[in-house]
Design a protein around this motif. Structure first.
Motif, PDB file in Angstrom:
ATOM      1  N   SER A 115       0.825  -1.158  -0.088  1.00 50.02           N
ATOM      2  CA  SER A 115      -0.093  -0.252  -0.003  1.00 50.02           C
ATOM      3  C   SER A 115       0.786   1.435  -0.009  1.00 50.02           C
ATOM      4  O   SER A 115       2.101   1.179   0.172  1.00 50.02           O
ATOM      5  CB  SER A 115      -0.810  -0.094   1.228  1.00 50.02           C
ATOM      6  N   LEU A 116       0.191   2.326  -0.241  1.00 42.55           N
ATOM      7  CA  LEU A 116       0.836   3.707   0.134  1.00 42.55           C
ATOM      8  C   LEU A 116       0.698   4.266   1.317  1.00 42.55           C
ATOM      9  O   LEU A 116       1.071   5.371   1.570  1.00 42.55           O
ATOM     10  CB  LEU A 116       0.553   4.617  -1.123  1.00 42.55           C
ATOM     11  N   GLY A 117       0.190   3.593   2.262  1.00 42.38           N
ATOM     12  CA  GLY A 117       0.048   3.865   3.886  1.00 42.38           C
ATOM     13  C   GLY A 117       0.531   2.610   4.629  1.00 42.38           C
ATOM     14  O   GLY A 117       1.480   1.865   4.286  1.00 42.38           O
ATOM     15  N   ASP A 118      -0.024   2.486   5.714  1.00 45.29           N
ATOM     16  CA  ASP A 118       0.529   1.489   6.491  1.00 45.29           C
ATOM     17  C   ASP A 118      -0.237   0.156   6.331  1.00 45.29           C
ATOM     18  O   ASP A 118      -1.132   0.117   5.577  1.00 45.29           O
ATOM     19  CB  ASP A 118       0.031   1.866   8.016  1.00 45.29           C
ATOM     20  N   TRP A 142       5.792   8.645 -15.205  1.00 41.76           N
ATOM     21  CA  TRP A 142       5.098   7.468 -14.566  1.00 41.76           C
ATOM     22  C   TRP A 142       5.783   7.369 -13.533  1.00 41.76           C
ATOM     23  O   TRP A 142       6.913   6.590 -13.383  1.00 41.76           O
ATOM     24  CB  TRP A 142       5.174   6.431 -15.475  1.00 41.76           C
ATOM     25  N   ARG A 143       5.286   7.852 -12.266  1.00 43.08           N
ATOM     26  CA  ARG A 143       6.168   7.843 -11.123  1.00 43.08           C
ATOM     27  C   ARG A 143       5.251   7.164  -9.890  1.00 43.08           C
ATOM     28  O   ARG A 143       4.146   7.607  -9.816  1.00 43.08           O
ATOM     29  CB  ARG A 143       6.712   9.172 -10.637  1.00 43.08           C
ATOM     30  N   LEU A 144       6.087   6.689  -8.928  1.00 46.14           N
ATOM     31  CA  LEU A 144       5.143   6.288  -7.568  1.00 46.14           C
ATOM     32  C   LEU A 144       4.983   7.524  -6.734  1.00 46.14           C
ATOM     33  O   LEU A 144       6.103   8.146  -6.446  1.00 46.14           O
ATOM     34  CB  LEU A 144       6.163   5.354  -6.800  1.00 46.14           C
ATOM     35  N   HIS A 145       3.826   7.667  -6.360  1.00 40.84           N
ATOM     36  CA  HIS A 145       3.647   8.731  -5.563  1.00 40.84           C
ATOM     37  C   HIS A 145       3.566   8.460  -3.891  1.00 40.84           C
ATOM     38  O   HIS A 145       2.423   7.999  -3.700  1.00 40.84           O
ATOM     39  CB  HIS A 145       2.519   9.510  -5.835  1.00 40.84           C
ATOM     40  N   GLY A 146       4.394   9.009  -3.138  1.00 42.11           N
ATOM     41  CA  GLY A 146       4.308   8.558  -1.803  1.00 42.11           C
ATOM     42  C   GLY A 146       5.279   7.339  -1.341  1.00 42.11           C
ATOM     43  O   GLY A 146       6.088   6.599  -2.052  1.00 42.11           O
ATOM     44  N   ASP A 147       5.029   7.183  -0.059  1.00 37.25           N
ATOM     45  CA  ASP A 147       5.957   6.103   0.574  1.00 37.25           C
ATOM     46  C   ASP A 147       5.285   4.655   0.242  1.00 37.25           C
ATOM     47  O   ASP A 147       4.070   4.357   0.434  1.00 37.25           O
ATOM     48  CB  ASP A 147       6.210   5.979   2.046  1.00 37.25           C
ATOM     49  N   LEU A 148       5.968   3.755   0.018  1.00 39.48           N
ATOM     50  CA  LEU A 148       5.471   2.238  -0.344  1.00 39.48           C
ATOM     51  C   LEU A 148       5.665   1.484   1.003  1.00 39.48           C
ATOM     52  O   LEU A 148       6.622   1.272   1.428  1.00 39.48           O
ATOM     53  CB  LEU A 148       6.135   1.572  -1.280  1.00 39.48           C
ATOM     54  N   ALA A 149       4.531   0.873   1.513  1.00 34.39           N
ATOM     55  CA  ALA A 149       4.563  -0.077   2.901  1.00 34.39           C
ATOM     56  C   ALA A 149       4.300  -1.412   2.293  1.00 34.39           C
ATOM     57  O   ALA A 149       3.491  -1.686   1.349  1.00 34.39           O
ATOM     58  CB  ALA A 149       3.527   0.579   3.837  1.00 34.39           C
TER      59      ALA A 149
END
Length: 210
Positions: A115-118, A142-149
């Protein structure tokens, strides 16, 4: 186990690589140059009686990011037990950091524990319903936006003789990069794919026409 990082595969995990360089960036799609993706897998000792391969199944375009596929085949004459990570046969989602600090990510089709969250510590299920792979590029990227959990765990599989396990991955620019898909080669490596200190991985290269 909340980890705002990409976890390596456990035991039999695997690896991938990517490289690229976006020459022009604009909200006007006509001004964006997308790289061509090629992949090069590491060789495997024939005595292991397994075949590993990686191939490009989709190139970058205005409509979609690039996709690659990793396949693992048991070439022995009997069924065997193997240990993989969360997404057999490959569970390394972040490339090795290059000298310039840039990286790429490879997002598996099976995203039940990403996920992009917890993530929930007890179940590993995503706690937020967020879009991991964007529906469209932002300013051409084409980019990942945020932290990947990622919830990482061991995955034991019985693989029959001649049976193949495979997983598809979407290639994205890493969210910490200061430029989109900088050029060069990127290595995705599982350091313990065939046991302790016995790695396997491959390189994905993105090239641009002059």
């Amino acid at each position: 186990m909340n980890r705002r990082q990409l976890l390596g595969a456990v035991g039999g995990g695997a690896s991938i690589s990517v490289c690229g360089f976006l020459k022009t960036m604009s909200s006007n799609d006509e001004e964006v140059a997308y790289p061509k993706v090629s992949v090069h897998g590491d060789t495997t000792d024939p005595e292991r009686n397994v075949a590993l391969s990686v191939e490009v199944i989709q190139q970058f375009s205005r409509e979609s990011p690039a996709e690659i596929q990793v396949a693992f085949t048991n070439t022995a004459e009997s069924a065997r037990e193997f240990y993989f990570g969360s997404t057999p046969p490959f569970s390394e989602y972040l490339s090795t950091e290059r000298n310039d600090g840039t990286q790429l990510v490879a997002i598996p089709r099976n995203r039940s524990h990403i996920s992009l969250g917890d993530v929930n510590d007890a179940t590993g299920e995503s706690s937020e319903n967020q879009e991991i792979v964007p529906e469209r590029p932002l300013d051409g990227c084409w980019r990942l936006h945020g932290d990947l959990a990622v919830w990482g765990f061991a995955n034991q599989k019985t693989v029959k003789p001649g049976e193949t396990l495979q997983e598809k991955f979407t290639v994205l620019d890493y969210s910490d990069n200061t430029t989109c898909l900088p050029g060069g080669e990127y290595r995705f490596v599982s350091p313990n794919y065939f046991g302790q200190n016995n790695p396997w991985g491959f390189t994905v290269e993105l090239t641009y026409s002059e």
